[in-house]
Scaffold this motif. Structure first.
Motif: not given
Length: 272
Positions: A23-29
């Motif tokens: 979820d962190l990676l998706v949010g940053i992306n």
């Protein structure tokens, strides 16, 4: 009117430490997807700037980047990539960072807080009215950059700014303000993220377009690149093979003899 720093407003995400890695990676992306669209809106100002840089550089003018922290580092990075990519001397695009080269790796305390030091740093390079000064600051408020732009403009130097907030102090001091409004960062106030990504994109656009218009690219190839490693020598050799129809060994020999793909192509065509 109170100046509001959009770039430092609270993140649209909260409780980051409780989020999964996915979820962190998706949010940053998801946030990063907004950057190219923000840069797109700034193209008219970027175009205005490049159209004025090119004739200045044709007369011997230079591009100076000035910034602090991440912004300063990105300016130095873009400047450092011009010689190997386009074969230009390192005196044509110059990156200056508050606190000097030491600040590339470690923060220098209070280096960015002085309104006058930026201009003093530029004076060491003999900056003049043929040159262009581009101030970079996500916040748009960095005194080191604001002061340098103000004094440079008073001296008749073309000035531009790159910031992530509308109507910022550096935009008011610059003749050509480039405003890239990317919104709040994923981690509140961390301008190394979206703001830094957008700055890198804009700097690439400015120098790449300028170098193409100055004749440093042929077709779509970096024919003036420095042959600084085996990969680049091989790339240059293949450029000659495609352009001149030579065998690999002959193309390689010709390239190394002349030192750049452009010089090799020009010399070969002159003889044949």
């Amino acid at each position: 009117m109170t100046f509001i720093k959009i770039s430092e407003q609270p993140s649209l995400y909260d409780n980051l430490e409780k989020m999964s890695i996915h979820d962190l990676l998706v949010g940053i992306n998801n946030e990063d997807k907004k950057v190219a669209l923000a840069v797109e809106k700034a193209i008219p100002q970027i175009e205005k700037l490049v159209s004025q840089i090119v004739p200045r550089m044709e007369e011997g003018g230079r591009i100076f980047y000035i910034g602090a922290g991440t912004s300063g580092r990105l300016g130095v990075l873009d400047a450092s990539e011009i010689p190997p990519t386009f074969g230009m001397p390192n005196t044509y695009v110059i990156g200056i960072i508050a606190g000097g080269d030491k600040a590339l790796r470690n923060p220098v305390e209070k280096a960015e807080d002085d309104l006058e030091i930026g201009w003093k740093d530029l004076m060491e390079y003999g900056i003049n009215e043929k040159d262009t000064l581009i101030g970079i600051a996500a916040s748009g408020t960095t005194p080191y950059v604001v002061g340098a732009l103000k004094i440079a403009r008073e001296h008749g130097i073309l000035t531009a700014s790159i910031s992530s907030n509308p109507d910022s102090p550096i935009a008011r001091e610059a003749e050509i303000p480039i405003e890239m409004i990317v919104g709040p960062e994923f981690v509140t106030g961390s301008s190394r993220m979206k703001s830094g990504t957008g700055q890198k994109m804009i700097l690439n656009m400015i120098t790449t377009t300028t170098m193409i218009k100055l004749g440093r690219v042929k077709g779509n190839r970096m024919v003036n690149m420095q042959l600084s490693n085996a990969k680049l020598v091989d790339r240059g050799t293949r450029m000659l093979i495609e352009e001149l129809g030579l065998e690999y060994d002959e193309a390689n020999k010709l390239l190394l003899e002349h030192g750049s793909a452009k010089k090799a192509i020009d010399a070969y065509k002159e003889k044949h």
